[in-house]
Motif scaffolding. Sequence first.
Motif: not given
Length: 290
Positions: A49, A51, A73, A77, A90, A198, A202, A206-207, A210
């Motif tokens: 989360t 950057s 980034d 991201q 990812y 930000r 995202n 990706q979140l 990861t």
Amino acid sequence: MTKPAARTPSPDARAYPLRTARGDFAVVDVPVSPGVEPRGTALLVPGFTGSKEDFRLMQGPLAARGYRTVAVDGRGQFESDGPADDETAYAQPELARDVLAQAEALGAGLHLLGHSLGGQISRAAVLLDHSPFVSFTLMSSGPAQISVSQQQRVKLLRDALAVLTMAEVWEVIQSMGAPEEVGGPARGIGGPDLMRRRWLGNKPAQLIATGRQLSTEPDRVAELAELPLPFHVLSGVRDDTWPLPLLDDMAVRLHARRTVIEDAEHSPNADQPLPTARAIADFWDTVPEA
């Protein structure tokens, strides 16, 4: 916690898309300060989360010590593009190859620094190919999966992302106050507008991907220790993501320099940027030039 007085990013910072063989990545590039002898270049990889902006209070002090720093980034991201729904993009090996592509674009002889998740992605990169790098700093980044309490928080976030839009999740985060997920979506360097931009930048996949990696990462310290690189394990004096005894033990296993930053927690780069930058530059100063 005592906060540092210096809160001004470097006036020489330059934001641009770094062109690589694996696509463009948004970076903030801070050159060596005028009149200072160049000592090296570093690639800075942010956490979950997070950057590139997470490093901006350190970049000026590092420039004054002779180090150009390029904060990036990662794929999906904030300001670096990536697929919104394809989690396979990812996978950790893919993100590791992105780091190697970034290094190739910047040139060999780099110092590598990864914060939290960025440390584990960077570890995967150097295990694929350590040759572009002259040192590796793991900042608040542990040997294996995150603590059980943090796994629970990451699961809550991943579950929310599966059923809500990014904007809806942000509203939930705001209603709960400043959250304590790894990296803290509403916490960081910059005001609430930047934090919201930000977060919305995202990519959900990706979140989710990861976050799963953080909760299942195996211990690869023994593999890392076999590489001919100098290592630095740096953290705050408190960290509930990877408790300090785990970081202390990892440093022993890596034969690494160990630094603990007073009055700092999981993000010493934000909590105490000046002592953190000093400790990093002190380590880099010991590394022979490539």
